[in-house]
Design a protein around this motif. Sequence first.
Motif, short mmCIF file in Angstrom:
data_model
loop_
_atom_site.label_atom_id
_atom_site.label_comp_id
_atom_site.label_asym_id
_atom_site.label_seq_id
_atom_site.Cartn_x
_atom_site.Cartn_y
_atom_site.Cartn_z
N TYR A 98 139.29 15.47 -21.31
CA TYR A 98 138.97 14.75 -22.54
C TYR A 98 140.22 14.11 -23.14
O TYR A 98 140.19 12.95 -23.56
N VAL A 99 141.32 14.86 -23.19
CA VAL A 99 142.56 14.34 -23.76
C VAL A 99 143.03 13.11 -22.99
O VAL A 99 143.47 12.12 -23.58
N ILE A 115 147.14 17.85 -31.39
CA ILE A 115 147.59 19.10 -30.76
C ILE A 115 149.08 19.03 -30.42
O ILE A 115 149.84 19.96 -30.72
N VAL A 116 149.51 17.93 -29.82
CA VAL A 116 150.91 17.82 -29.39
C VAL A 116 151.85 17.70 -30.58
O VAL A 116 152.88 18.40 -30.65
N ALA A 117 151.54 16.86 -31.54
CA ALA A 117 152.43 16.68 -32.69
C ALA A 117 152.54 17.96 -33.51
O ALA A 117 153.65 18.37 -33.90
N GLU A 118 151.43 18.61 -33.77
CA GLU A 118 151.48 19.84 -34.58
C GLU A 118 152.21 20.96 -33.84
O GLU A 118 152.97 21.72 -34.45
N THR A 165 135.59 22.56 -25.95
CA THR A 165 135.42 21.21 -25.43
C THR A 165 136.19 20.21 -26.29
O THR A 165 136.49 20.45 -27.46
N GLY A 166 136.48 19.06 -25.68
CA GLY A 166 137.12 18.00 -26.43
C GLY A 166 136.28 17.53 -27.59
O GLY A 166 136.80 17.25 -28.68
N GLN A 167 134.96 17.49 -27.40
CA GLN A 167 134.06 17.06 -28.48
C GLN A 167 134.13 18.00 -29.67
O GLN A 167 134.17 17.55 -30.83
N ASP A 168 134.13 19.30 -29.39
CA ASP A 168 134.15 20.27 -30.50
C ASP A 168 135.44 20.17 -31.30
O ASP A 168 135.44 20.28 -32.53
N ALA A 183 146.21 22.36 -21.76
CA ALA A 183 145.46 21.11 -21.75
C ALA A 183 146.30 19.93 -22.22
O ALA A 183 146.79 19.13 -21.42
N ALA A 184 146.52 19.79 -23.52
CA ALA A 184 147.10 18.55 -24.05
C ALA A 184 148.48 18.25 -23.49
O ALA A 184 148.79 17.09 -23.15
#
Length: 541
Positions: A466-467, A487-490, A425-428, A296-297
């Motif tokens: 969502y991202v 998500i990407v940085a970590e 989901t993006g919301q969760d 995803a991200a």
Amino acid sequence: MSDYGKYGMPPKKKGHGAKGYWIYGEGYYEQDGGVDPVPEPGYGKMPPITDPSSQMKFCRMFPDLEKFQPTREDLEPLGTAMADISELPNPVDNPPDSAIPAGFTYFGQFVDHDISLTDGLPLDSGTTAPGSVDNVRTASLDLDSLYGKGPDDPEVTFYEDDGVHLKIGTADPVPPHAAPELPNDLPRVPVNGQVPMRADIGDHRNDENLAVAQTHLSLLKFHNKVVDDASQPSDFESARKVVRQHYQSIVWDDFVSRLVDPAIFQKVKNEGRKWYIPDGVDDPTDLCMPVEFSVAAYRLGHTMVRNTYEWNRVFSTGSPFLPKATLINLFQFSEVSGNLSPSSPNGDGFPRLPANWPVDWRRMHDLGAADPVHSHDQLNFARPLNTVLAAKLGDLEEFRSVPEVALRNLAVRNLLRGAQLGLATGQDIAAKIGATVLSQAELTSGPHGGIVSDKGFDTRTPLWFYVLKEAEVQQGGQRLGDVGSTIVAETFHGLIAHSEDSIFDEPGWTPSLKPGANSYTMADMLIYVDDINPLGENPTV
């Protein structure tokens, strides 16, 4: 026929995906056409495989969140609309820009191939557990896509006889645009005695399109330049360490820092990771790849792809020869997706890259404004991070053999893959990390709002969509929003931390190739290699 006129885009047969996913805590699932004894919702049923395999594994960054697996019937219309920009103003020649130089689109693809390689899961095969996908790359920034297993591996043939230098290929002369024997192609070898030839490199996917191939070539030359630099170590292991560490700095300080929210970047840099903390990881080869990142991200790069590029002095606006390069051209001049293949249509493929096609890096990366090296006034920028993709990505040639038209669409494939793996989901995820959750009005803004609303995706949104929408709403398409940035940085912080020769293991590391600097950039590397504009400046030859 002119050089430009004969360059058709062949149907293509190769792609890359995954047969199955091994996800920690969930097991291995592989499609075999049978019946899953424990049916799951989604696209089908898959039998669990108990052997975890010895390859790298995937995992969930947020394993406690509910899996979201919308139907294919709901996802296909959304994905199809995302890659259809035919009704927007000037879709080919005048898309909006981000502030990110376009070269990072394909540098990001190179990085993706360095950290992740999976093999072939059909998208209509069934529901897939994330832990059931093998990652046959090391999930770390160690450049195994460049070095393979090293020069001592008897099966590796892309090293020079000295066992230190990497081989460089030559481009085919195309008078009058370029001199003969231009050292600007990947090294190539015949396939079963046939030409065109296959790239002899550590990861065949880096010959998937010309932009990522030229990026791979720049790293080959970077390694060789370090070996030949009297101020640097010349033995293979030491030179590889220098290259790896400078590459890690490029990824973290020049690439990731451009993609993510500056506050989140600094927080992860200063305080470390909160969410990407795989259990029991001591050896880099045990590190798992978060599916929220890989499926995803990090697929943010797909929205950065342009339809056309100011490529070099031959293929650019104002050229006395030919117009600027199209995305079709970039896929054509490759072995994996185009005409550098023995199986190209009518057997008329090129044996090597034509010598009027090497990239002018001044048009793809920001080299600054100071002489003697500076950016070109035709510098390309990536498309913004949003939910609209370049038209070409709606009908990928490499999937033309797929009978279902929708599965040739990259956006559709991304959405289906996320549902197969049951990404939250993006919301969760936003709620989990304490970020601002996008409103229904924000999620239904733009050209896809009707579909988003009709399918209920305004309250439960596929993570990839969502991202991208979050980047559009929160950052104006210039970088990722809260969820995507986290998500990407970590993930990249973890990949570097668990890499061989990690710069994070050396407090105060600074680039030996740029004394006095605290970090290293892609522009630094290209200037150091000193092959920025292979075709030169003369517009008449």
